[in-house]
Write a protein that holds these residues in place. Structure first.
Motif, short mmCIF file in Angstrom:
data_model
loop_
_atom_site.label_atom_id
_atom_site.label_comp_id
_atom_site.label_asym_id
_atom_site.label_seq_id
_atom_site.Cartn_x
_atom_site.Cartn_y
_atom_site.Cartn_z
N ALA A 217 17.32 17.53 -10.23
CA ALA A 217 17.43 18.12 -8.70
C ALA A 217 18.45 19.25 -8.96
O ALA A 217 19.10 19.39 -9.75
CB ALA A 217 18.18 17.23 -7.69
N GLU B 202 22.21 22.38 -5.66
CA GLU B 202 22.38 22.34 -4.03
C GLU B 202 21.99 21.00 -3.65
O GLU B 202 22.40 20.66 -2.56
CB GLU B 202 21.83 23.53 -3.46
CG GLU B 202 20.18 23.56 -3.40
CD GLU B 202 19.65 23.82 -4.82
OE1 GLU B 202 20.18 24.29 -5.79
OE2 GLU B 202 18.31 23.62 -4.81
N ALA B 203 21.24 20.23 -4.31
CA ALA B 203 20.79 18.75 -3.77
C ALA B 203 21.83 17.89 -3.53
O ALA B 203 22.79 17.74 -4.56
CB ALA B 203 19.55 18.41 -4.67
N GLN B 204 22.01 17.34 -2.39
CA GLN B 204 22.83 16.28 -2.33
C GLN B 204 22.20 15.08 -1.85
O GLN B 204 21.25 15.08 -1.05
CB GLN B 204 23.87 16.68 -1.02
CG GLN B 204 25.00 17.48 -1.50
CD GLN B 204 26.04 17.34 -0.51
OE1 GLN B 204 25.85 17.42 0.96
NE2 GLN B 204 27.34 17.40 -0.90
N GLN B 205 22.84 13.94 -2.32
CA GLN B 205 22.16 12.57 -2.08
C GLN B 205 22.37 12.15 -0.63
O GLN B 205 23.39 12.12 -0.18
CB GLN B 205 22.92 11.43 -2.94
CG GLN B 205 22.16 11.48 -4.47
CD GLN B 205 22.99 10.41 -5.47
OE1 GLN B 205 23.82 10.54 -5.86
NE2 GLN B 205 22.36 9.13 -5.11
N GLU B 206 21.31 11.63 -0.09
CA GLU B 206 21.38 11.38 1.45
C GLU B 206 21.89 10.04 1.67
O GLU B 206 21.90 9.27 0.60
CB GLU B 206 20.06 11.54 2.10
CG GLU B 206 19.61 12.81 2.23
CD GLU B 206 18.15 13.15 2.79
OE1 GLU B 206 17.49 14.15 2.90
OE2 GLU B 206 17.32 11.88 2.93
N GLN C 149 14.60 10.14 -2.78
CA GLN C 149 14.64 11.10 -1.67
C GLN C 149 13.88 12.37 -2.53
O GLN C 149 14.16 12.67 -3.83
CB GLN C 149 16.25 11.77 -1.82
CG GLN C 149 16.58 12.91 -0.89
CD GLN C 149 18.06 13.36 -1.13
OE1 GLN C 149 18.96 12.23 -1.16
NE2 GLN C 149 18.36 14.41 -1.00
N GLU D 153 14.14 15.54 -3.10
CA GLU D 153 14.53 16.53 -4.03
C GLU D 153 14.86 16.09 -5.27
O GLU D 153 15.18 16.79 -6.16
CB GLU D 153 16.18 17.04 -3.35
CG GLU D 153 15.87 17.81 -2.20
CD GLU D 153 15.91 16.98 -0.79
OE1 GLU D 153 15.73 15.93 -1.03
OE2 GLU D 153 15.81 17.78 0.22
N TYR D 154 14.84 14.68 -5.44
CA TYR D 154 15.16 13.99 -6.72
C TYR D 154 14.01 13.62 -7.34
O TYR D 154 14.12 12.95 -8.35
CB TYR D 154 16.11 13.01 -6.54
CG TYR D 154 17.61 13.56 -6.12
CD1 TYR D 154 18.00 13.73 -4.81
CD2 TYR D 154 18.55 13.89 -7.22
CE1 TYR D 154 19.12 14.40 -4.34
CE2 TYR D 154 19.99 14.21 -6.70
CZ TYR D 154 20.14 14.51 -5.23
OH TYR D 154 21.25 15.05 -5.13
#
Lengths: 123, 274
Positions: A2, A5-9, A117, A119-120
């Motif tokens: 990812a 900028e990707a953050q784990q939800e 998620q 993005e990952y």
């Protein structure tokens, strides 16, 4: 992998095993590891996962030796080659680690679309 | 921390019954206005939280893998629990996402057993939840009519494998474990009809895909002769595609009891009823 900028939800953490801890894909991610407690010296413990490999879990006293079930789930952050413990969940004394390992392999490869998620998800 | 000592009821059909949406005061439910689905369209779908969160579609319907599940089943860990007089609200996470689950409490009809069962559910426990997807304020959540601690941690593994199986069946249609491929002369759209969705959970005798293929074949060739389609023709046509004769016979029995087909000149010749 990812983008930066990707953050784990909330609620998203890949389920992995000891071998996968070393993969760059999971570096610095919050993950879940289920394994059998092999040893615990009071500040870190060794877990053996379904692939037969071991991973170090650093808990800094959060898990008292001898007070856990034989199998535990650790949710924590992958840091270099160990996992920093956040949460520990008991998984009983009789857990089918082999089948669990097969399941997480499916989740991490072919069935990322219903597990990861967006993005990952990787090819 | 123990996992209780409750028996795991593998018979998921026991979760059917009265539609609680009719008594739930949840104003956001749109299913109150829909006619009650026939039993053959109702099924229990094991899924991941991510599948639930992604269920909202453009027209406001909540679909998982293109299908409107009557009930969904989740196995997840309790992140937080809020106890109320009329309802308990949980936040559940399973590694694929986080979702809010509301369980209404009927204090007048509640027994000690139900109260004791709910009291065991605490943060950091794995629970099994059966309920219905609903949407409120743009967020998908679950209205649960059954929440219970898992009987064993292995239930977590089982549930995720079950969800994968149902997802695969829904999107690619399994026939006896083999992936479905184009079957000549039989319409095989993406997704699946009511009879095949989640049938594996309620009807263990045949895969959902088999029944759909037999139905499609009979529907297509039913009008070619007055007496309809012979069993041996179905076996010949579908046998080469990996559908066994016993699976076809099971499918015919199911279609017949659903009222989709009827026998004509003998017990092995059928016409499409619809």
């Amino acid at each position: 992998m990812a983008g930066p900028e990707a953050q784990q939800e909330p609620g998203f953490y890949p389920r992995i095993n000891a071998t996968m801890v070393k993969e760059s894909r999971y570096a610095n991610l919050i993950v879940s590891i289920v394994g059998k407690c092999i040893s615990n010296d009071g500040s870190s413990m060794m877990l053996e996962t379904g692939d037969g490999q071991q991973v170090r879990i650093v808990h800094e006293g959060a898990m008292e030796p001898g007070q856990q079930t034989a199998y535990v789930e650790i949710v924590g952050c992958v840091t270099e080659d160990f996992v920093q413990h956040f949460v520990c969940r008991p998984m009983g004394d009789e857990f089918d680690l082999e089948t669990y390992n097969e399941m997480i392999m499916l989740q991490n490869t072919k069935y990322q679309n219903i597990t990861f998620q967006d993005e990952y998800i990787t090819a | 921390m123990s996992y209780g000592g409750y028996e795991f009821n593998a018979d998921t059909t026991s979760y059917g019954g009265a539609d609680p949406m009719q008594t739930s005061p949840n104003p956001a439910s749109s299913s109150d206005k829909k006619p009650r689905k026939p039993t053959s369209d109702q099924f229990l779908l094991p899924c991941t939280i991510k599948q639930c969160l992604k269920a909202a579609s453009a027209d406001g319907q909540l679909l998982v893998d293109g299908q409107d599940p009557h009930q969904i089943k989740l196995v997840a860990c309790v992140k937080s629990k809020e106890e109320g007089e009329t309802a308990n609200t949980y936040e559940l996470e399973d590694g694929t996402g986080l979702i809010e689950v509301k369980e209404w409490i009927n204090s007048t009809s509640d027994g000690d057993h139900a109260r004791a069962r709910r009291a065991l559910i605490q943060p950091n426990c794995y629970v099994r939840v059966v309920g219905k997807l609903s949407q409120f304020g743009g967020k998908v959540n679950v209205t649960a009519w059954h929440t219970k601690l898992v009987a064993s941690p292995n239930e977590v593994t089982h549930h995720f494998l079950d969800a994968i199986w149902c997802h695969e069946n829904a999107t690619r249609g399994l026939i006896n474990g083999a992936v479905k491929s184009e079957i000549n002369g039989i319409s095989t759209g993406v997704g699946f009809g009511p009879q095949s969705s989640g049938v594996a959970l309620m009807d263990t005798s045949t895969g959902g895909g088999d029944k759909k293929h037999v139905q499609d074949y009979i529907q297509q060739f039913s009008e070619e002769t007055e007496q309809g389609v012979a069993l041996r023709d179905i076996v010949e046509a579908l046998g080469g595609k990996g559908v066994s004769e016993s699976a076809i016979r099971n499918a015919i029995q199911g279609l017949s009891s659903d009222g989709m087909i009827y026998s004509t000149i003998d017990e092995e010749t059928f016409k499409y009823a619809m």
